[in-house]
Write an enzyme that holds these catalytic residues in place. Structure first.
Site, PDB file in Angstrom:
ATOM      1  N   ASP A   1     -13.323  -3.708  -0.445  1.00 49.58           N
ATOM      2  CA  ASP A   1     -13.351  -2.378  -1.056  1.00 49.58           C
ATOM      3  C   ASP A   1     -14.757  -1.884  -1.417  1.00 49.58           C
ATOM      4  O   ASP A   1     -15.530  -2.619  -2.047  1.00 49.58           O
ATOM      5  CB  ASP A   1     -12.514  -2.433  -2.347  1.00 49.58           C
ATOM      6  CG  ASP A   1     -12.340  -1.074  -3.005  1.00 49.58           C
ATOM      7  OD1 ASP A   1     -11.582  -0.257  -2.454  1.00 49.58           O
ATOM      8  OD2 ASP A   1     -12.960  -0.822  -4.057  1.00 49.58           O
TER       9      ASP A   1
ATOM     10  N   ASP B   1      -6.771  -7.195  -0.570  1.00 54.40           N
ATOM     11  CA  ASP B   1      -7.802  -6.252  -0.937  1.00 54.40           C
ATOM     12  C   ASP B   1      -8.790  -6.946  -1.878  1.00 54.40           C
ATOM     13  O   ASP B   1      -8.389  -7.483  -2.915  1.00 54.40           O
ATOM     14  CB  ASP B   1      -7.169  -5.035  -1.643  1.00 54.40           C
ATOM     15  CG  ASP B   1      -7.840  -3.741  -1.241  1.00 54.40           C
ATOM     16  OD1 ASP B   1      -9.079  -3.703  -1.267  1.00 54.40           O
ATOM     17  OD2 ASP B   1      -7.128  -2.770  -0.908  1.00 54.40           O
TER      18      ASP B   1
ATOM     19  N   ASP C   1       7.200  -3.326  -5.255  1.00 57.42           N
ATOM     20  CA  ASP C   1       6.815  -4.674  -5.656  1.00 57.42           C
ATOM     21  C   ASP C   1       6.880  -5.657  -4.481  1.00 57.42           C
ATOM     22  O   ASP C   1       7.290  -5.302  -3.378  1.00 57.42           O
ATOM     23  CB  ASP C   1       7.716  -5.145  -6.809  1.00 57.42           C
ATOM     24  CG  ASP C   1       9.183  -4.817  -6.539  1.00 57.42           C
ATOM     25  OD1 ASP C   1       9.669  -5.189  -5.450  1.00 57.42           O
ATOM     26  OD2 ASP C   1       9.833  -4.154  -7.395  1.00 57.42           O
TER      27      ASP C   1
ATOM     28  N   ASP D   1      12.436  -0.235 -11.378  1.00 57.95           N
ATOM     29  CA  ASP D   1      11.509   0.306 -12.390  1.00 57.95           C
ATOM     30  C   ASP D   1      10.671   1.456 -11.830  1.00 57.95           C
ATOM     31  O   ASP D   1       9.772   1.969 -12.505  1.00 57.95           O
ATOM     32  CB  ASP D   1      10.610  -0.802 -12.969  1.00 57.95           C
ATOM     33  CG  ASP D   1       9.664  -1.381 -11.937  1.00 57.95           C
ATOM     34  OD1 ASP D   1       9.766  -1.017 -10.743  1.00 57.95           O
ATOM     35  OD2 ASP D   1       8.812  -2.213 -12.314  1.00 57.95           O
TER      36      ASP D   1
ATOM     37  N   ASP E   1      10.721  -0.666  -3.972  1.00 56.84           N
ATOM     38  CA  ASP E   1      10.975  -1.156  -5.328  1.00 56.84           C
ATOM     39  C   ASP E   1      12.257  -1.979  -5.324  1.00 56.84           C
ATOM     40  O   ASP E   1      13.316  -1.483  -4.946  1.00 56.84           O
ATOM     41  CB  ASP E   1      11.098   0.063  -6.262  1.00 56.84           C
ATOM     42  CG  ASP E   1      11.530  -0.319  -7.678  1.00 56.84           C
ATOM     43  OD1 ASP E   1      11.365  -1.499  -8.044  1.00 56.84           O
ATOM     44  OD2 ASP E   1      12.018   0.574  -8.401  1.00 56.84           O
TER      45      ASP E   1
ATOM     46  N   ASP F   1      -6.259   6.754   0.608  1.00 57.37           N
ATOM     47  CA  ASP F   1      -7.193   7.742   0.065  1.00 57.37           C
ATOM     48  C   ASP F   1      -7.197   9.029   0.891  1.00 57.37           C
ATOM     49  O   ASP F   1      -7.906   9.978   0.552  1.00 57.37           O
ATOM     50  CB  ASP F   1      -8.634   7.199   0.073  1.00 57.37           C
ATOM     51  CG  ASP F   1      -8.829   5.985  -0.824  1.00 57.37           C
ATOM     52  OD1 ASP F   1      -8.116   5.859  -1.843  1.00 57.37           O
ATOM     53  OD2 ASP F   1      -9.700   5.153  -0.503  1.00 57.37           O
TER      54      ASP F   1
ATOM     55  N   ASN G   1      13.541  -3.693  -8.127  1.00 53.43           N
ATOM     56  CA  ASN G   1      14.220  -3.883  -9.415  1.00 53.43           C
ATOM     57  C   ASN G   1      14.436  -2.593 -10.213  1.00 53.43           C
ATOM     58  O   ASN G   1      14.738  -2.635 -11.395  1.00 53.43           O
ATOM     59  CB  ASN G   1      13.461  -4.907 -10.266  1.00 53.43           C
ATOM     60  CG  ASN G   1      12.064  -4.415 -10.624  1.00 53.43           C
ATOM     61  OD1 ASN G   1      11.596  -3.405 -10.069  1.00 53.43           O
ATOM     62  ND2 ASN G   1      11.410  -5.097 -11.531  1.00 53.43           N
TER      63      ASN G   1
ATOM     64  N   GLU H   1     -14.743  -1.802   3.868  1.00 53.07           N
ATOM     65  CA  GLU H   1     -14.686  -0.369   3.600  1.00 53.07           C
ATOM     66  C   GLU H   1     -16.126   0.004   3.289  1.00 53.07           C
ATOM     67  O   GLU H   1     -16.585  -0.089   2.156  1.00 53.07           O
ATOM     68  CB  GLU H   1     -13.772  -0.048   2.415  1.00 53.07           C
ATOM     69  CG  GLU H   1     -13.526   1.467   2.343  1.00 53.07           C
ATOM     70  CD  GLU H   1     -13.205   1.980   0.955  1.00 53.07           C
ATOM     71  OE1 GLU H   1     -12.589   3.043   0.847  1.00 53.07           O
ATOM     72  OE2 GLU H   1     -13.578   1.322  -0.040  1.00 53.07           O
TER      73      GLU H   1
END
Ligand code: TEU
Ligand code: CA
Length: 558
Positions: free
Chosen positions: A201, A98, A29, A25, A21, A333, A23, A260
């Protein structure tokens, strides 16, 4: 064998939400990823797979896409993405995205229009179907995330729409050429931006029986049947659709794709990733599919080294006849493998090293999942409220329904939950392991002070440095060819917790031994030792492999 550019490479999956991260939050990102590319390069990574970063209401952490051509605000901007792509390329790595096109988000503009006018052209892009006279939905399939695959359309009597995943993830109708064209345009748009391919996916789910006959109920006791069984049953309907996609998009451009693809059967393997297959490769999910034969976490098989070994061996042998699989031990997963498959005494750095040795020399393209290279173990979830994945909640309820106490339900879900792999990447000793200055969206691993990149970087015996060593060996000039293209064959295993195999071509033979048991084993092998960890002794042309130890040997064949 025709050698492709990606043979012999190492791939790495980033789950952007949990990687870095920038920033504060609490959500990882793109800028965060850019700041860690040197780390990946140094690890030996060649190909990066980015889990979804598109605009999404995040019902399923981005696997519910509302706008395929824009970056979600929480992840950054399209400029950040372009910067990331050019940085990846500047470091001589590749980036695959993806591709989630079995379904989209219910907030996608197309679905909103479809809801307003199910019989109009947008409605044809989904499955809107009339239910039965008694008020029941068109069929009895159960969605992957629990409950019926059908959701009632408000304002339209008796009309339902289909969703194999959450109700916020309506399935796209691949039998509509106009829908396919929309998808292809989007894919080509990304390829034009310069990405190197796609991870595709849940793709086998696009095959549907348009009469929606349903299936005999499975063992869950709710009168329904897991929709995955329908997908497996219809598997031979998928290749034609997939090849159409290939021919209109990545095929002519030579981009890399990894499917996948759950629910494959031996008859269609060739069409999926053989010589004229729809994809470059598919993930080998032989192990995972064993679990998902059962209707819920509460009924899952007890994980073990034997399961891991037998599944991988079966997958490797099938792949030998077909093409090149992508091998995985973890992904977003999957639970953390060290805690999942190994006995208690090996749920530590040593266990992680033995597992890494067993994994990284398999035939195919290895995908390392973020944190796997740190030997991350199971995160302690202390109460159901610490889970984040929508599936964790469904499975917790199912456990209770099947007679588990609250404590047992928490234990069971903690073992199998997809949240295990989604806790933040551990970077250093600073606040939140250097993942974020703010409050992370999901709890941190309890051992973050010990497992993080910075601590492990300074320890020559760390799991992280072991991964680097193994990757270097896999790519070393004299072994590279055999690892990239050589055959796989199992070796006799003296114990259920012992995994041994060989890789070979005309010039070389490499043997990999991983002993996860509490016993020592002596194996006849006088070849040169390439690398080892733990208790390994050589005597009279034999190799003694102690408990929790691994060795790799190699010889030239004349
Ligand atoms: O997963 C597809 C899939 O069928 C399974 O991995 C499934 O999520 C799991 O087995 C539930 O039992 C893909 C993504 O990897 C997953 O994260 C998404 O939730 C899913 O598709 C929907 O896009
Ligand atoms: Ca952020």
């Amino acid at each position: 064998m025709q050698k492709k550019w990606w043979y012999g490479k190492i791939a790495y999956q980033i789950y952007p939400r949990s990687f870095k991260d920038s920033n504060g939050d609490g959500i990882g990102d793109l800028k965060g990823i850019i700041s860690k590319l040197d780390y990946l390069k140094d690890l030996g990574v060649d190909i990066i797979w980015l889990s979804p970063v598109y605009v999404s209401p995040q019902i399923d952490n981005g696997y519910d896409i509302a706008d395929y051509r824009s970056i979600g605000k929480e992840f950054g901007s399209m400029d950040d993405f372009k910067e990331l792509l050019s940085e990846v390329h500047a470091k001589d790595m590749k980036l695959i995205m993806d591709l989630v096109v079995n379904h989209c988000s219910s907030e996608h503009e197309l679905f909103r229009k479809a809801l307003a006018d199910p019989y109009g052209p947008e409605g044809q892009c989904f499955y809107f179907v009339k239910g039965h006279e008694d008020g029941t939905p068109p069929d009895n399939l159960r969605s992957y995330f629990g409950g019926s695959v059908w959701e009632k359309v408000t304002g339209f009597e008796d009309l339902w729409y289909l969703h194999y995943f959450a109700k916020e993830q309506p399935d796209l109708n691949w039998y509509n050429p106009a829908l396919r064209q929309r998808v292809y345009d989007m894919m080509n748009w990304w390829l034009d931006l310069g990405i190197d391919g796609f991870r595709v996916d849940a793709i086998m789910n696009i095959a549907k029986d348009l009469t929606f006959p349903g299936l005999a109920p499975d063992d869950e006791g709710d009168g329904m049947c897991a929709c995955g069984r329908m997908t497996a049953k219809l598997a031979d309907k998928a290749p034609a659709l997939l090849k159409d996609m290939r021919d209109h998009t990545y095929g002519p451009r030579g981009a890399f794709t990894v499917g996948e693809a759950f629910g494959l059967n031996p008859e269609i393997l060739n069409d999926i990733y053989g010589k004229d297959g729809a994809f470059s490769s598919v993930f080998d999910f032989t192990v995972r599919e064993l679990f998902e034969k059962k209707p819920g976490y509460y009924a899952y098989e007890k994980p073990s080294v034997k399961l891991y070994r037998d599944g991988n061996f079966k997958g490797q042998e099938l792949a030998m006849k077909t093409g090149m699989v992508s091998v995985i031990t973890e992904n977003h997963d999957e639970p953390r493998a060290v805690s999942f498959y190994l006995r208690k005494d090996l749920q530590n750095a040593q266990g992680a090293k033995v597992l890494a040795t067993a994994f990284l020399f398999l035939r195919g393209l290895p995908f390392i999942y973020q944190g796997q290279e740190l030997g991350m173990t199971k995160t302690d979830f202390n109460e159901p409220g610490e889970f984040r994945d929508l599936l964790s909640f469904t499975e917790y309820q199912k456990c209770l329904k099947h007679g588990f106490s609250k404590k047992q339900a928490l234990e069971c879900v903690s073992l199998h939950t997809r949240d295990q792999s989604r806790t933040p990447m551990l970077w250093d000793k600073s606040k939140n392991a250097g993942f974020s200055d703010g409050t992370p969206w999901i709890r941190l691993h309890q051992d973050w002070k010990k497992l993080n990149v910075s601590v492990q970087g300074e320890d020559p015996d760390s799991v992280l440095n072991w991964y680097k060593t193994l990757i270097r060996i896999r790519k070393s000039p004299d072994l590279e060819e055999c690892f990239a293209c050589g055959a796989f064959a199992p070796l006799p295993c003296p114990d259920d917790s012992f995994m041994a195999y060989r890789r070979y071509d005309e010039k070389k033979e490499i043997r990999v031994y991983a002993n996860f048991s509490e016993k020592s084993f002596t194996i006849k092998d006088d070849a040169a030792l390439i690398v080892s960890t733990g208790d390994i002794t050589r005597k009279d042309g034999s190799l003694m492999i102690g408990p929790g130890s691994a060795a790799v040997t190699g010889r030239d064949l004349k």
